[in-house]
Write a protein that holds these residues in place. Structure first.
Motif, mmCIF file in Angstrom:
data_model
loop_
_atom_site.group_PDB
_atom_site.id
_atom_site.type_symbol
_atom_site.label_atom_id
_atom_site.label_comp_id
_atom_site.label_asym_id
_atom_site.label_seq_id
_atom_site.Cartn_x
_atom_site.Cartn_y
_atom_site.Cartn_z
ATOM 1 N N LEU A 203 14.108 8.157 -2.111
ATOM 2 C CA LEU A 203 14.057 7.710 -0.718
ATOM 3 C C LEU A 203 12.745 8.178 -0.115
ATOM 4 C CD1 LEU A 203 17.271 8.626 -1.238
ATOM 5 C CD2 LEU A 203 17.403 7.693 1.048
ATOM 6 N N PHE A 204 12.036 7.242 0.499
ATOM 7 C CA PHE A 204 10.812 7.600 1.206
ATOM 8 C C PHE A 204 10.626 6.662 2.382
ATOM 9 C CE2 PHE A 204 9.745 4.998 -2.458
ATOM 10 C CZ PHE A 204 8.934 4.001 -1.943
ATOM 11 N N SER A 205 9.968 7.165 3.409
ATOM 12 C CA SER A 205 9.815 6.411 4.660
ATOM 13 C C SER A 205 8.346 6.225 5.020
ATOM 14 C CB SER A 205 10.509 7.145 5.808
ATOM 15 O OG SER A 205 11.897 7.249 5.576
ATOM 16 N N PHE A 206 8.124 5.143 5.747
ATOM 17 C CA PHE A 206 6.831 4.862 6.350
ATOM 18 C C PHE A 206 7.073 4.559 7.825
ATOM 19 C CE2 PHE A 206 5.597 4.483 2.008
ATOM 20 C CZ PHE A 206 4.247 4.804 1.986
ATOM 21 N N PRO A 207 6.073 4.789 8.665
ATOM 22 C CA PRO A 207 6.260 4.562 10.105
ATOM 23 C C PRO A 207 6.647 3.124 10.445
ATOM 24 C CG PRO A 207 4.207 5.739 9.700
ATOM 25 C CD PRO A 207 4.760 5.342 8.366
ATOM 26 N N SER A 208 6.214 2.171 9.610
ATOM 27 C CA SER A 208 6.496 0.757 9.879
ATOM 28 C C SER A 208 6.419 -0.029 8.573
ATOM 29 C CB SER A 208 5.470 0.184 10.860
ATOM 30 O OG SER A 208 4.186 0.187 10.247
ATOM 31 N N LEU A 209 6.910 -1.256 8.606
ATOM 32 C CA LEU A 209 6.792 -2.125 7.442
ATOM 33 C C LEU A 209 5.324 -2.404 7.144
ATOM 34 C CD1 LEU A 209 8.171 -3.735 5.225
ATOM 35 C CD2 LEU A 209 8.389 -5.639 6.833
ATOM 36 N N ALA A 210 4.510 -2.536 8.175
ATOM 37 C CA ALA A 210 3.068 -2.769 7.975
ATOM 38 C C ALA A 210 2.427 -1.599 7.231
ATOM 39 C CB ALA A 210 2.383 -3.000 9.313
ATOM 40 N N ALA A 211 2.816 -0.373 7.564
ATOM 41 C CA ALA A 211 2.274 0.808 6.874
ATOM 42 C C ALA A 211 2.716 0.821 5.416
ATOM 43 C CB ALA A 211 2.721 2.081 7.582
ATOM 44 N N TYR A 212 3.963 0.437 5.163
ATOM 45 C CA TYR A 212 4.458 0.358 3.788
ATOM 46 C C TYR A 212 3.669 -0.705 3.016
ATOM 47 C CZ TYR A 212 7.297 -0.779 -0.244
ATOM 48 O OH TYR A 212 7.702 -1.048 -1.528
ATOM 49 N N GLU A 213 3.434 -1.847 3.632
ATOM 50 C CA GLU A 213 2.703 -2.920 2.964
ATOM 51 C C GLU A 213 1.271 -2.506 2.640
ATOM 52 O OE1 GLU A 213 3.396 -6.150 5.655
ATOM 53 O OE2 GLU A 213 5.316 -6.653 4.698
ATOM 54 N N GLN A 214 0.666 -1.708 3.516
ATOM 55 C CA GLN A 214 -0.678 -1.189 3.237
ATOM 56 C C GLN A 214 -0.639 -0.297 2.001
ATOM 57 O OE1 GLN A 214 -2.462 0.799 6.571
ATOM 58 N NE2 GLN A 214 -4.309 1.334 5.438
ATOM 59 N N TYR A 215 0.352 0.563 1.898
ATOM 60 C CA TYR A 215 0.556 1.417 0.722
ATOM 61 C C TYR A 215 0.758 0.557 -0.520
ATOM 62 C CZ TYR A 215 4.030 3.831 -2.294
ATOM 63 O OH TYR A 215 4.766 4.308 -3.347
ATOM 64 N N ARG A 216 1.579 -0.492 -0.437
ATOM 65 C CA ARG A 216 1.875 -1.356 -1.588
ATOM 66 C C ARG A 216 0.632 -2.077 -2.101
ATOM 67 N NH1 ARG A 216 5.424 -1.318 -5.216
ATOM 68 N NH2 ARG A 216 5.321 -3.564 -5.395
ATOM 69 N N ARG A 217 -0.341 -2.315 -1.233
ATOM 70 C CA ARG A 217 -1.566 -2.980 -1.667
ATOM 71 C C ARG A 217 -2.350 -2.133 -2.681
ATOM 72 N NH1 ARG A 217 -1.415 -5.308 3.529
ATOM 73 N NH2 ARG A 217 -2.637 -3.704 4.557
ATOM 74 N N LEU A 218 -2.067 -0.850 -2.753
ATOM 75 C CA LEU A 218 -2.755 0.034 -3.692
ATOM 76 C C LEU A 218 -2.226 -0.106 -5.126
ATOM 77 C CD1 LEU A 218 -2.895 3.216 -1.437
ATOM 78 C CD2 LEU A 218 -4.761 1.615 -1.920
ATOM 79 N N PHE A 219 -1.027 -0.685 -5.279
ATOM 80 C CA PHE A 219 -0.447 -0.852 -6.606
ATOM 81 C C PHE A 219 -1.322 -1.762 -7.459
ATOM 82 C CE2 PHE A 219 2.958 1.131 -4.569
ATOM 83 C CZ PHE A 219 3.896 1.526 -5.513
ATOM 84 N N GLY A 220 -1.550 -1.342 -8.685
ATOM 85 C CA GLY A 220 -2.377 -2.113 -9.589
ATOM 86 C C GLY A 220 -3.860 -2.016 -9.305
ATOM 87 N N GLN A 221 -4.244 -1.306 -8.233
ATOM 88 C CA GLN A 221 -5.642 -1.186 -7.830
ATOM 89 C C GLN A 221 -6.129 0.266 -7.889
ATOM 90 O OE1 GLN A 221 -7.347 -4.021 -7.109
ATOM 91 N NE2 GLN A 221 -5.452 -5.125 -7.497
ATOM 92 N N HIS A 222 -5.416 1.142 -7.191
ATOM 93 C CA HIS A 222 -5.807 2.551 -7.093
ATOM 94 C C HIS A 222 -5.548 3.236 -8.440
ATOM 95 C CE1 HIS A 222 -5.854 6.718 -5.780
ATOM 96 N NE2 HIS A 222 -6.365 6.322 -4.622
ATOM 97 N N PRO A 223 -6.532 3.959 -8.973
ATOM 98 C CA PRO A 223 -6.370 4.551 -10.305
ATOM 99 C C PRO A 223 -5.183 5.511 -10.425
ATOM 100 C CG PRO A 223 -8.489 5.199 -9.312
ATOM 101 C CD PRO A 223 -7.860 4.198 -8.407
ATOM 102 N N ASP A 224 -4.842 6.231 -9.355
ATOM 103 C CA ASP A 224 -3.696 7.147 -9.422
ATOM 104 C C ASP A 224 -2.372 6.384 -9.502
ATOM 105 O OD1 ASP A 224 -5.394 9.327 -9.301
ATOM 106 O OD2 ASP A 224 -5.140 9.611 -7.138
#
Length: 106
Positions: A53-74
């Motif tokens: 379980l993890f939270s983000f302040p908004s769906l927009a903030a979560y979507e910004q985080y999701r954009r890192l998938f497949g891109q950010h080396p970590d």
């Protein structure tokens, strides 16, 4: 606030590998704008179920985080750990709105 609930089916023989994978995502969520509430691992009953379980302040903030998938080396490295060890059989995401003690009735 939006909370992501990830329901995992894990390989119970690879719990050590799953814990290593989970610890990395604890860090990544917290480093990239979210608040991780932890992983919940098998203790009694089904030995192949886990939750995160993890939270983000908004769906927009979560979507910004999701954009890192497949891109950010970590993020790529964390997913590679999951894929190479086979510790996760499958997972399903759902989103919930938490009701917290300090929330008003209004």
């Amino acid at each position: 606030m939006i909370t992501c609930v990830v329901d995992y089916t894990i390989d119970a023989t690879k719990i050590v590998e799953f814990e290593r994978f989970a610890r990395r995502w604890l860090e990544l969520v917290n480093e990239h704008g979210g608040t991780h509430h932890g992983y919940f691992l098998p203790a009694e009953g089904a030995s192949d179920k886990a939750l995160a379980l993890f939270s983000f302040p908004s769906l927009a903030a979560y979507e910004q985080y999701r954009r890192l998938f497949g891109q950010h080396p970590d993020f790529v490295a964390a997913d590679k750990l999951r894929d190479e060890t086979g510790c996760v059989v499958r997972y399903e995401r759902s989103f919930m709105r938490p009701l917290l003690p300090h929330d008003s009735d209004a």
